[in-house]
Design a protein around this motif. Sequence first.
Motif, PDB file in Angstrom:
ATOM      1  N   TYR A 331       0.827  -1.214   0.000  1.00 53.44           N
ATOM      2  CA  TYR A 331       0.000   0.000   0.000  1.00 53.44           C
ATOM      3  C   TYR A 331       0.859   1.261   0.000  1.00 53.44           C
ATOM      4  O   TYR A 331       0.698   2.137  -0.847  1.00 53.44           O
ATOM      5  CB  TYR A 331      -0.940  -0.004   1.209  1.00 53.44           C
ATOM      6  N   ALA A 335       0.685   3.299  -3.409  1.00 55.61           N
ATOM      7  CA  ALA A 335      -0.382   4.313  -3.390  1.00 55.61           C
ATOM      8  C   ALA A 335       0.158   5.732  -3.398  1.00 55.61           C
ATOM      9  O   ALA A 335      -0.580   6.674  -3.660  1.00 55.61           O
ATOM     10  CB  ALA A 335      -1.278   4.095  -2.168  1.00 55.61           C
ATOM     11  N   ASP A 348      -9.043   3.908   2.053  1.00 53.47           N
ATOM     12  CA  ASP A 348      -8.249   3.689   0.838  1.00 53.47           C
ATOM     13  C   ASP A 348      -7.451   2.391   0.945  1.00 53.47           C
ATOM     14  O   ASP A 348      -7.373   1.604  -0.003  1.00 53.47           O
ATOM     15  CB  ASP A 348      -7.309   4.884   0.614  1.00 53.47           C
ATOM     16  N   ARG A 352      -7.990  -0.790  -1.587  1.00 51.97           N
ATOM     17  CA  ARG A 352      -6.894  -1.296  -2.421  1.00 51.97           C
ATOM     18  C   ARG A 352      -6.563  -2.748  -2.072  1.00 51.97           C
ATOM     19  O   ARG A 352      -6.205  -3.550  -2.943  1.00 51.97           O
ATOM     20  CB  ARG A 352      -5.646  -0.417  -2.253  1.00 51.97           C
ATOM     21  N   GLU A 356      -6.935  -4.802  -5.380  1.00 55.84           N
ATOM     22  CA  GLU A 356      -5.672  -5.122  -6.054  1.00 55.84           C
ATOM     23  C   GLU A 356      -5.034  -6.405  -5.523  1.00 55.84           C
ATOM     24  O   GLU A 356      -4.517  -7.210  -6.295  1.00 55.84           O
ATOM     25  CB  GLU A 356      -4.716  -3.939  -5.935  1.00 55.84           C
TER      26      GLU A 356
END
Length: 525
Positions: A331, A335, A348, A352, A356
């Motif tokens: 992350y 990110a 977030d 993710r 992902e």
Amino acid sequence: MPTGESFYITTPIYYPSDVPHIGHGYTTVAVDALARWHRQAGDDTWMLTGTDEHGQKMMRAAAANGSTPQEWVDKLVSQEWFPLLETLDVANDDFIRTTQPRHEDRVKQFVQAIYDRGYIYAGEFEALYCVGCEEFKTESEIVDGAGAFEGLKVCAIHSKPLELLQEKNYFFKLSEFQDQLLALYRRVPDFIRPESARNEVVSFVKNGLKDLSISRSTFDWGITVPWDESHVIYVWVDALLNYATAVGYGSDPEEFARRWPAYHVVGKDILRFHAVIWPAMLLAAGVEVPRGVFAHGWLLVGGEKMSKSKLTGIAPSEITDVFGSDAYRFYFLSAIAFGQDGSFSWEDLAARYQAELANGFGNLASRTTAMIERYFEGIVPPAAEYTEADLRIQQIVADASTSADAAIERFRIDEAIDAIWTIVDALNGYITENEPWALAKDDAQRGRLGTVLYTAAEGLRALAVLLSPVMPVATEKLWVALGAADALGRLQDQPLREAGTWGILRPGSSVNALAPLFPRVEQSA
């Protein structure tokens, strides 16, 4: 010993007066991922991290907690900072503490050397000092206090009152190095990265440099000045020298020649120390300057810079306990554009993780190994004839490998992960389009089914290698599940720059069942 060139990389040494937060973890995993990449690519890699344990702030924190400074730092390092490395699966080669004799002895040697060369003199000093920064403040870094501190001058970073210090100190002739530093920045345009950081430093140096007070005589928690034991060496001079003392400066010329110079990765708030003061000290001593300084941005939580004093600090374990260390590493490294500020939010991170990692990479690994088990009794099938769709996957894998390596050279870990992720997306699309479950129903399509599943498995082999510096735990599980550990040896021994070569996973390898790499996370509201 690896055959590649030396790649020596450092984190800042952290000030352990408080517990680590995710900002510290961010810098550390970034440096670890860069080190792992170079190590696995065959470069002679060395990663250093550590703690900066002297200075007035540490002395006051120890007194407030009823212990001696040494007892206090020993407790913090053993209970908070060593465990951080385990929590985040960091594979550092060394951990230096500035209270270690190996550091203290060599610092004295270095300071004596620049004194003998005429770059240190005694003088009187009066200036506003921030204990939090352990730094004398220039006018631009001083603001008027508000609230309880109204009417006082406070530090622009800490918002706490500054102290007026009057001392007889020793000074380093920093002002003499202005032209040499500007010449260095011109000669090595990427000495400071990213460009925004370079521009800031060049402009700062062009405005003129003042000599630097490098000793303190009002307290004794530090390394004594070798020619005057009533003074201790300024904590920043002591701290910066760790990068050289840890690899043999002053004690092991062979090791120092092998490792030095280093790349330094630092937060942008300590850029000037690393890009101005540190190279000037090295120039004064006749030692080679670092290879480069990379300044990353701040981690913001709720729009504020991460800080324990403002209660925006989040312990890394709060994240790893829920999502695991691989998700933490992935992350923060993907990110945020490395070099810019980035915002952290739980929403977030959770989104993710699900999209992902669980649905993207994890699901690809699970369904590929499950189909090989179901349709080929757990044995990787050989590929028959390759079609255009298969060759496109091979090209994507080759391109991703090359692009990721180039991005790592630029210290852009986020761009490297983006390049690698094109393989994840392409393979998921490839499986959907080729429908191996439909091919399995037709014996005449047996060769085609083998090609599709070999392509997916070989793509996963490349992914395991390319993603191992970022996510060492999940990629190791995948490597074992693909049967690659038995056939090809340990994951960390796979030559990373050859990961994009097609056909390395051998047909006939035995695939094992794979539990979800990124299990569903149940979050309490």
